[in-house]
Design an enzyme around this catalytic site. Structure first.
Site, short mmCIF file in Angstrom:
data_model
loop_
_atom_site.label_atom_id
_atom_site.label_comp_id
_atom_site.label_asym_id
_atom_site.label_seq_id
_atom_site.Cartn_x
_atom_site.Cartn_y
_atom_site.Cartn_z
N ASN A 124 54.79 40.97 53.53
CA ASN A 124 53.61 41.68 53.03
C ASN A 124 53.97 42.72 51.95
O ASN A 124 53.33 42.80 50.91
CB ASN A 124 52.84 42.35 54.17
CG ASN A 124 52.32 41.32 55.17
OD1 ASN A 124 52.41 40.12 54.93
ND2 ASN A 124 51.80 41.79 56.29
N HIS A 170 21.25 43.21 14.17
CA HIS A 170 20.35 42.11 14.58
C HIS A 170 20.65 40.83 13.80
O HIS A 170 19.78 39.99 13.64
CB HIS A 170 18.88 42.49 14.38
CG HIS A 170 18.53 43.85 14.89
ND1 HIS A 170 18.09 44.07 16.18
CD2 HIS A 170 18.59 45.07 14.30
CE1 HIS A 170 17.87 45.38 16.35
NE2 HIS A 170 18.18 46.00 15.23
N SER A 291 36.44 15.69 13.17
CA SER A 291 35.60 14.97 14.12
C SER A 291 36.00 13.51 14.09
O SER A 291 36.37 12.98 13.04
CB SER A 291 34.14 15.15 13.72
OG SER A 291 33.37 14.05 14.19
N LYS A 297 33.74 16.83 8.77
CA LYS A 297 33.82 18.01 9.63
C LYS A 297 35.21 18.66 9.66
O LYS A 297 36.22 17.99 9.67
CB LYS A 297 33.45 17.65 11.07
CG LYS A 297 32.00 17.33 11.30
CD LYS A 297 31.07 18.51 11.07
CE LYS A 297 31.11 19.53 12.16
NZ LYS A 297 30.50 19.08 13.41
N GLU A 304 36.54 28.86 18.88
CA GLU A 304 35.60 28.36 19.90
C GLU A 304 36.25 28.39 21.28
O GLU A 304 35.63 28.76 22.27
CB GLU A 304 35.16 26.93 19.56
CG GLU A 304 34.19 26.88 18.39
CD GLU A 304 33.87 25.44 17.99
OE1 GLU A 304 33.33 24.70 18.81
OE2 GLU A 304 34.19 25.07 16.85
N1 ARG Z 1 52.52 33.88 50.46
C1 ARG Z 1 52.00 35.11 50.95
C2 ARG Z 1 51.09 35.77 49.89
O1 ARG Z 1 51.15 35.38 48.78
C3 ARG Z 1 53.09 36.04 51.27
C4 ARG Z 1 52.76 37.05 52.30
C5 ARG Z 1 52.54 36.36 53.59
N2 ARG Z 1 52.44 37.25 54.68
C6 ARG Z 1 51.96 36.84 55.84
N3 ARG Z 1 51.94 37.72 56.78
N4 ARG Z 1 51.53 35.64 56.04
O2 ARG Z 1 50.32 36.65 50.16
#
Ligand code: ARG
Length: 473
Positions: A124, A170, A291, A297, A304
């Site tokens: 995390n 405008h 085109s 064209k 675009e």
């Molecule tokens: N692949 C996960 C992400 O991109 C990594 C973190 C995953 N953590 C977990 N507790 N499953 O967020």
């Protein structure tokens, strides 16, 4: 997948998934594919390795792992990095994401030392760190690319400091402006864009590592040391926020959406200007296509597509905002969905900026057509009103007088400057011979001679100021 591969991956699955001991049955194949992110997050590999090396160095400095373990980890990760760079690294879907793939490869190379790398860390805080490292680099690239585009805008503006075109409100001819001045409007937008990326970079540049899964860690870690090693300005101050915050990703995408919106507006103008109805400019052939059916064209495909791709980046911004809006603290798997919009935003932005800078060098201006369009649109009517005010008439009365003069010119199918002195004097006795100097297009633009005005002299000054400050911006 070949039979042999199936076997390897499933035995890897049983042995390698960090959490597999708790489970009574393997994850369903479809679920595995649904939850895996390695296909797209593998592009974070180098940042993941960079983060891991710094984390391991800190663990060793704090005596949480041994110097020998650190040496093995450093060597092993260097090898992994080489394999990734050479395109030889084997990414396995069974190992879910970039983090587990690299950790497993490391452990295969160096054994137990590899298993110690994840001490005091969670995926995390690891993934949050990786994305910040990635986005920090993208911000730097974006700022450099914006400056390149600004430089090519300045060059074009310099060539056209006194080229006259109609200014529109405008989309109706309003007052004459210089083309250089018009281009500098985009210079200003890009200047704000660059400062938004620089500002967003400050909030990106804080270290989440140390937050671990969500609550911090019981090991005696040194977060400041890791921050310093990775070039972060400081550490995230709350572990729950550190692992779940994606504000910086939203800010980056918002800054990108706004920049794309600026280029989309510019593109809309380029498209109009190169339509034969305007015929103000031509865009070099390398940015256009023909085109398959209409031989005459030449289509402005690049502007675009920029206009079209802006919709896509705006969509990514909406995706990220929506991704976050219902999430309770702290990390949720939802967050894995941040990557594809982010990567696509960054890719779209950087390539668009690069192509745009070159396209500025591929613009040829048809000065006569621009001038003619300004001439035909009664663009100097305000100048006549201002002239009368300077002779003592209240502005509202002058406005009405000029409206009548325009009506007469429309009837005669001529420009205001083509009415005779006698004809003009019918509208006001205070009109004298000197009126013709304000009715010309050149006289009109030259008179707007103050900071921010369209006078050629001011355009050249603005360019000089920009060239002086662009690198300290
Ligand atoms: N692949 C996960 C992400 O991109 C990594 C973190 C995953 N953590 C977990 N507790 N499953 O967020």
């Amino acid at each position: 997948m070949s039979e042999q591969n199936k076997e390897t991956t499933s035995s890897l699955n049983a042995k390698s998934q960090a959490w597999s001991g708790r489970f009574n049955e393997p994850v369903a194949e479809l679920v595995k594919r649904y939850t895996a992110s390695v296909d797209f997050d593998k592009r974070l590999a180098e940042f993941d390795i960079q983060g891991s090396v710094a984390h391991a160095q800190m663990l060793a400095a704090q005596n949480i792992i041994s110097a020998a373990d650190l040496a093995a980890i450093e060597k092993g990760l260097a090898e992994v990095k080489q394999e990734v760079q050479a395109g030889k690294f084997e990414w396995l879907l069974d190992l879910e994401d970039v983090h587990l793939n690299i950790e497993k490869a490391l452990t295969d190379k160096i054994g137990d030392a590899g298993k110690r790398l994840h001490t005091g860390r969670s995926r995390n805080d690891q993934v949050a760190t990786d994305i910040r490292l990635y986005l920090r680099a993208v911000c730097d690239d974006a700022i450099a690319a914006i400056k390149k585009l600004q430089m090519s805008l300045l060059d074009l503006a310099e060539q056209h400091a006194d080229t006259i075109m109609p200014g529109f409100t405008h989309l109706q001819v309003a007052q004459p402006v210089t083309f250089g001045h018009h281009l500098l409007a985009y210079y200003e937008m890009l200047k704000r864009d660059a400062s938004r990326f620089a500002d967003c970079r400050k909030r990106i540049n804080q270290l989440p590592l140390g937050a671990a899964a969500l609550a911090g860690t019981s090991y005696p870690i040194d977060r400041e040391m890791v921050a310093k090693l990775l070039g972060f300005d400081g550490v995230c101050q709350n572990s729950l926020d550190a692992v779940s915050d994606r504000d910086f990703a939203i800010e980056f995408t918002a800054a990108s959406a706004l920049l794309m919106t600026h280029l989309s507006r510019f593109s809309e103008e380029l498209i109009l200007w190169c339509s034969p109805r305007f015929a103000f400019i031509e865009i070099a052939d390398r940015f256009c296509t023909g085109s398959s059916i209409m031989p005459q064209k030449k289509n402005p495909d690049v502007p675009e597509l920029v206009r079209g791709k802006t919709g896509r980046v705006n969509g990514h911004l909406m995706a990220l905002l929506t991704l976050m809006k219902g999430q309770p603290l702290a990390y949720n798997k939802d967050n894995q969905e941040d990557k594809e919009p982010l990567f696509d935003t960054a890719d779209t932005l950087l390539v668009t900026l690069e192509i745009y800078a070159d396209m500025m060098r591929g613009i040829t201006v048809n000065k006569d057509n621009m001038r003619q369009a300004a001439f035909e649109g009664y663009a100097t009517a305000t100048d006549l009103a201002d002239y009368l005010v300077k002779k003592g008439m209240p502005f509202r009365d002058a406005h009405e007088v000029v409206a009548l003069a325009v009506k007469q010119a429309v009837q005669k199918q001529c420009d205001l400057s083509e009415l005779s002195l006698g004809e003009l004097q019918v509208f006001s006795e205070s009109i004298t011979e000197d009126v013709f100097s304000v009715l010309t297009l050149e006289g009109s633009v030259a008179s707007r001679n103050h900071v921010g005005g369209t006078a050629p002299q001011q355009v050249l000054r603005a360019i000089a100021r920009a060239k002086e400050t662009i690198h300290s911006q």
